[in-house]
Design an enzyme around this catalytic site. Structure first.
Site, PDB file in Angstrom:
ATOM      1  N   HIS A   1       8.558  60.628  59.681  1.00  0.00           N
ATOM      2  CA  HIS A   1       9.788  60.158  59.063  1.00  0.00           C
ATOM      3  C   HIS A   1      10.944  61.114  59.364  1.00  0.00           C
ATOM      4  CE1 HIS A   1      11.763  57.555  56.248  1.00  0.00           C
ATOM      5  NE2 HIS A   1      12.155  58.562  55.489  1.00  0.00           N
TER       6      HIS A   1
ATOM      7  N   SER B   1      16.730  57.052  56.984  1.00  0.00           N
ATOM      8  CA  SER B   1      15.972  56.616  55.818  1.00  0.00           C
ATOM      9  C   SER B   1      16.845  55.798  54.861  1.00  0.00           C
ATOM     10  CB  SER B   1      15.386  57.861  55.150  1.00  0.00           C
ATOM     11  OG  SER B   1      14.257  57.504  54.434  1.00  0.00           O
TER      12      SER B   1
HETATM   13  C1  GCU Z   1      11.544  56.844  49.855  1.00  0.00           C
HETATM   14  C2  GCU Z   1      11.817  55.372  49.796  1.00  0.00           C
HETATM   15  C3  GCU Z   1      12.264  54.853  51.158  1.00  0.00           C
HETATM   16  C4  GCU Z   1      13.411  55.667  51.674  1.00  0.00           C
HETATM   17  C5  GCU Z   1      13.047  57.128  51.674  1.00  0.00           C
HETATM   18  C6  GCU Z   1      14.160  58.099  52.028  1.00  0.00           C
HETATM   19  O1  GCU Z   1      10.423  57.076  50.637  1.00  0.00           O
HETATM   20  O2  GCU Z   1      10.681  54.733  49.347  1.00  0.00           O
HETATM   21  O3  GCU Z   1      12.637  53.497  51.059  1.00  0.00           O
HETATM   22  O4  GCU Z   1      13.777  55.230  52.941  1.00  0.00           O
HETATM   23  O5  GCU Z   1      12.647  57.509  50.356  1.00  0.00           O
HETATM   24  O6  GCU Z   1      15.322  57.755  51.922  1.00  0.00           O
HETATM   25  O7  GCU Z   1      13.845  59.243  52.348  1.00  0.00           O
END
Ligand code: GCU
Length: 437
Positions: free
Chosen positions: A415, A272
Site C-alpha cells: 500500500h 489511498s
Molecule cells: C484504510 C481504509 C482505506 C483507505 C486507507 C488509507 O485502510 O480502509 O479505505 O484507503 O485507510 O487511506 O490509508
C-alpha cells in the site's frame, strides 16, 4: 425499460474468464481476515457474480452513442448520483477568496527551483484557518509550466526536504493541531526529479482543509461554509472526501491567477483515501487535466460490487470511515447491487482526461484487480470520446505499466507509493501533458 447491453453480459463473462487466468496467477488467494468484525474475502472464487451498471445507458434506457449525449445527459446524471449516494454535494468556492503569498519565487534546490508559499483562506475572516499551498517551478522555465499537485497526509514542511518551508501544523491522535515535527507517513516528494522533467510540483496538507476524524467537520471547511456570512449556501450533506476535493479545486483557483503555472495542465495525485479524493476532485472539476490515484481501493477506483478486500460494509463501519461519505452510503453495505453507480463510472467521469491507476500486488485490502476491472469497464466511455482505454483485458504483471489515456500500473509491493513508481508517474505525465509545449 430494461436493456441488457453487450457491456453487461461482456463484463460478467470477462470477470469469470479473467479470474481463472491473469488475476489468480498474479495475486494469490489468501485466508479470510476480519475487520470491524466483518469478514474480509481474499479468495477470487468466492466473489460471486455481479452486474455493473452500464455507463453508456441512461437511467431512462437511452443508449449513449455519441459524445453529446454523454456530456449533456449521462455524465451529469452519473455525477448527480455520486453526489447523492456517495460523496455528497459540495457548495461552490467562496467569492472572493483571500490569498496571502508569504514566500514568492524564492530560489531553492541549488538554484534549480523557484519556491512559492501561499495561504489560501476559505473565508473573509483571517482568523479562520487557511490552507498552505507550497509549489516549485523550474528556475529556467521561461513560460507557464504544467504542475503536479499532490495532496499529502502531512504538512508541507514534512513532505519536501527544504529548510525554507514554513513549519506547518498537523492534527495529532488526540485531535489537536500541533507543530509538524513528526508523523511522516507515505509522503516524500522528490522535487528536483519532477522539475527535471519540465513540471512544477505543488503540495497541500489535507488536514488544513479538514481534519480526518469523525468530529472533524466541525473544525474544517464544511462547518466554515455552513456559516451564512461566508456566502456559500450549504447545499446539504457532504462527506470529508468531498471537503478535501473541494480544497484541491481552491488550489486550482489560485493557480489560475499565477503566471508561472499553466492552469490548464494541472495534474492531481493522492494516496489511498487521498487517492479517492483526487478521483472525486477530478470527476467534479473538469479543470484538472490528469488524475493519479494511488492505491485508492474501496470507494475509490476498486469496484465496490466485488466482494474482495475492503467493502462498503468495512469502510462505513461505525468505528471506521463513514464520515468520508454521505450518511446514506452506509445503507449500501448489505445491498451493493442496488448502488446506482460503481467505480468504473467514477473513472468514466474523468474521460477524456488521462488517468493513471497506481496499485500494488500485495495491497489486497485495496483490491488491485478490482481497480483493473473498473479501468477496463470505463474503456467504452473513453473510446466514445476518441481516447484510448487499457487496450488489454489481461491485467499486466507487476512492474509493467500501461500508459494509455487510461493507465494502469501495479508495483511489486504494498500500500502506498514505492520509489520506482516515480519513473512511471513521470513518464505518464510527460506523455500526456507534454511539458515541452
Ligand atoms: C484504510 C481504509 C482505506 C483507505 C486507507 C488509507 O485502510 O480502509 O479505505 O484507503 O485507510 O487511506 O490509508
Amino acid at each position: 425499460m430494461s436493456v441488457k447491453s453487450d457491456f453487461q453480459s461482456g463484463l460478467l463473462v470477462m470477470a469469470a474468464v479473467l479470474i481463472t487466468s491473469s488475476a489468480a496467477g498474479q495475486i494469490a488467494d489468501a485466508p479470510d481476515d476480519s475487520v470491524a468484525g466483518i469478514p474480509v474475502n481474499y479468495t477470487e472464487a468466492e466473489i460471486g457474480d455481479y452486474n455493473l451498471p452500464d455507463p453508456l445507458i441512461c437511467r431512462d434506457g437511452q443508449v449513449v452513442d455519441n459524445p453529446e449525449i454523454w456530456s449533456g445527459k449521462r455524465r451529469p446524471e452519473i455525477c448527480a448520483l455520486f453526489e447523492q449516494v456517495q460523496f455528497g454535494h459540495a457548495p461552490p468556492g467562496p467569492e472572493p477568496i483571500r490569498y496571502q503569498v508569504f514566500d514568492s519565487g524564492t530560489s531553492a534546490f541549488d538554484g534549480k527551483a523557484k519556491r512559492t508559499q501561499v495561504t489560501i483562506y476559505f473565508s473573509k475572516d483571517a482568523n479562520e484557518p487557511g490552507m498552505d499551498l507550497l509549489y516549485y517551478i523550474p528556475a529556467d522555465a521561461g513560460k507557464p509550466v504544467p504542475v503536479l499537485l499532490y495532496i499529502a497526509f502531512t504538512a508541507n514542511s514534512m513532505v519536501v526536504d527544504d529548510p525554507g518551508i514554513r513549519q506547518g501544523f498537523i492534527w495529532n491522535r488526540e485531535h489537536k493541531k500541533v507543530p509538524a515535527d513528526n508523523g511522516r507517513r507515505f509522503d516524500q516528494l522528490n522535487v528536483p526529479a519532477v522539475l527535471a522533467r519540465g513540471f512544477g510540483v505543488a503540495t497541500v496538507y489535507y488536514g488544513d482543509i479538514e481534519p480526518d476524524f469523525q468530529e472533524g467537520a466541525a473544525l474544517g471547511v464544511r462547518n466554515l461554509l455552513a456559516k451564512p456570512e461566508n456566502g456559500s449556501p450549504y447545499a446539504g450533506p457532504w462527506g470529508a472526501i468531498a471537503a478535501w476535493s473541494w480544497g484541491l479545486s481552491r488550489c486550482l483557483d489560485y493557480f489560475e491567477r499565477d503566471g508561472d503555472v499553466d492552469a490548464g495542465r494541472v495534474a492531481i495525485m493522492g494516496i489511498s483515501r487521498l487517492g479517492k479524493t483526487v478521483l472525486w476532485a477530478g470527476a467534479l472539476d473538469p479543470r484538472f487535466a490528469l488524475i493519479i490515484p494511488v492505491c485508492s481501493g474501496e470507494s475509490g477506483a476498486a469496484l465496490s460490487r466485488r466482494n474482495y478486500g475492503e467493502t462498503i460494509a468495512h469502510i462505513t463501519a461505525p468505528a471506521r470511515y463513514h464520515y468520508w461519505f454521505v450518511p446514506g452510503y452506509q445503507e449500501y453495505a448489505d445491498k451493493v447491487d442496488l448502488l446506482p453507480v460503481d467505480s468504473h463510472m467514477l473513472l468514466a467521469m474523468l474521460a477524456p482526461r488521462p488517468v493513471l491507476l497506481v496499485t500494488g500486488n500485495t495491497d489486497k485490502w485495496s483490491d488491485p484487480y478490482g481497480e483493473f476491472l473498473a479501468a477496463l469497464a470505463a474503456g467504452p466511455v473513453y473510446r466514445l470520446l476518441g481516447k484510448e482505454g487499457l487496450n488489454t483485458d489481461k491485467m499486466p504483471p507487476a512492474g509493467v505499466p500501461v500508459l494509455n489515456d487510461i493507465g494502469f500500473y501495479m508495483h511489486d509491493g504494498g500500500h502506498g507509493l514505492v520509489p520506482s513508481d516515480w519513473d512511471v508517474i513521470l513518464d505518464f505525465l510527460v506523455k500526456h501533458l507534454q511539458p515541452e509545449n
